[in-house]
Design an enzyme around this catalytic site. Sequence first.
Site, PDB file in Angstrom:
ATOM      1  CB  THR A 135       1.073   3.834  -7.700  1.00 30.93           C
ATOM      2  OG1 THR A 135       0.148   3.786  -6.617  1.00 30.93           O
ATOM      3  CG2 THR A 135       0.303   3.834  -9.006  1.00 30.93           C
ATOM      4  CB  SER A 165       4.261   4.821   0.338  1.00 29.65           C
ATOM      5  OG  SER A 165       3.045   5.486   0.080  1.00 29.65           O
ATOM      6  CB  THR A 218       2.058   9.251  -4.384  1.00 31.91           C
ATOM      7  OG1 THR A 218       0.796   8.592  -4.497  1.00 31.91           O
ATOM      8  CG2 THR A 218       2.822   9.134  -5.691  1.00 31.91           C
ATOM      9  CG  ASP A 219      -1.084   6.444  -0.408  1.00 26.32           C
ATOM     10  OD1 ASP A 219      -1.447   7.157  -1.358  1.00 26.32           O
ATOM     11  OD2 ASP A 219      -1.629   5.360  -0.121  1.00 26.32           O
TER      12      ASP A 219
END
Length: 339
Positions: free
Chosen positions: A17, A66, A100-101
Site C-alpha cells: 500500500t 504483500s 502490511t498484510d
Amino acid sequence: MVEAALPKVKIYATGGTIAGASNSNSSTDTTQYSAGQVTVEQLLQAVPPLKDIAMIESEQFTNTGSNQLNTSILLSLTKKIQGDLDSDSNLSGVIVTMGTDTLEEAAFLFDSIIDDERPIVVTGAMRPTTSLSADGSFNLFQAVSASISSSSRNRGTLIVLNDRIGSAYYTFKSNTRTLDTFQALEAGFLGTFAGIEPIYYYQPARATGRQLYPVSSLPANNNLPSVSILYAALDQGPAQLDFAASQGVQGVVIAGEGDGEADRTWLDSMTKLMNRGVPVITASRSPSGTVQAGNNFGNGTTSIPSKTLNPQKAKILLQLQLAKAPLDMQAVKDVFKTA
C-alpha cells in the site's frame, strides 16, 4: 571546516500500500486501490527532506502486494540484506518497505535470520499514495530516521509505523484499516517519535525467545519446509488436519480456541502426526496471551504449545527449525519451550 558525511542507508522496496495508487483517481479512496504501483524512486521523490538526513541507496526488489509474497521471495531478500550488511561496513542500517498484510511475518523472518547489530527497519502504510493524508511518506521518513540512530542498534528488526517503534518478535497487525493497526498488546512498544527523532523507552535488548538461524543453515534454493496453519472453531472436526497430513505437510500449526485448544476429536489425528515425526504446534486465534501446555493439547504428545507466538509467526519459526534439523522433534520442542 569539513562537514561530517551523512549516514548511509539502503532501502529495499517490495511494493504494498505504501506504493499503492487508487484505481478510481479518488483522493478519498482507501479501499479500491492497487498495491505496488509506485516505484521506490517515486517514493523517495515524495519525501525531499530525506536527502538532508541520510545518503540513500535503493533497490526495487519486487513491487507487489504483500499477500503475493512467499517465504522463498522473502528468504532471497533476507540473504540479500545480510550480504549487503556483511560487505558494506558503512551502512548504518536498512529499511524494507512492503505491504502490511504479511509485514509481521516478514519482519519476524528477518529478525530470526539477520545477524547484525545495525537496525533492520520494516515499514509500510495503511493508505495509498493517492489518498488524502496518506501515511506512507512520513512512515518512510521515520523509518530512515530510526535506521540511522545509534539508539536503534542491537534491538533486532524493528517495525515502524504511525509514530511507533515495535519489536518484530511481538508486534502484529490488529486492524484491517486503521493507521494504528500494528500493536504489541502484551510486550508493549519499544519506543515512539518526537517528530522524526526516535525515543526509546528501554535500553537495547532482544526478545527473550528469539532464535537465530544463520543464512548458512538455510536451503540454498530458498524453499522452506511445508507447514500448514489450520483454524479451529465450533463444529470444526479434524478433517482439515487429516487432509493436510495426506498432502505430506512437514508441520502443522493450529490456530486454536483460547489456550490453543480444539474439539477433542482432533486429538487422535494430532497424536498420529506427532508419532510420525510431523510437529503439531498449538497456537491461539486470540490476539494476545500465551499458549501453555494443557492436559489434552500442548502436552508434548498431542502437540507443542507456541507460547507467545501467534499462528503466523509460529509457522515461520517451525519452518526455519525444520529447515535446520528436519527430523529432530526434540529440537522443535526445545525451540518452542522458550518462544
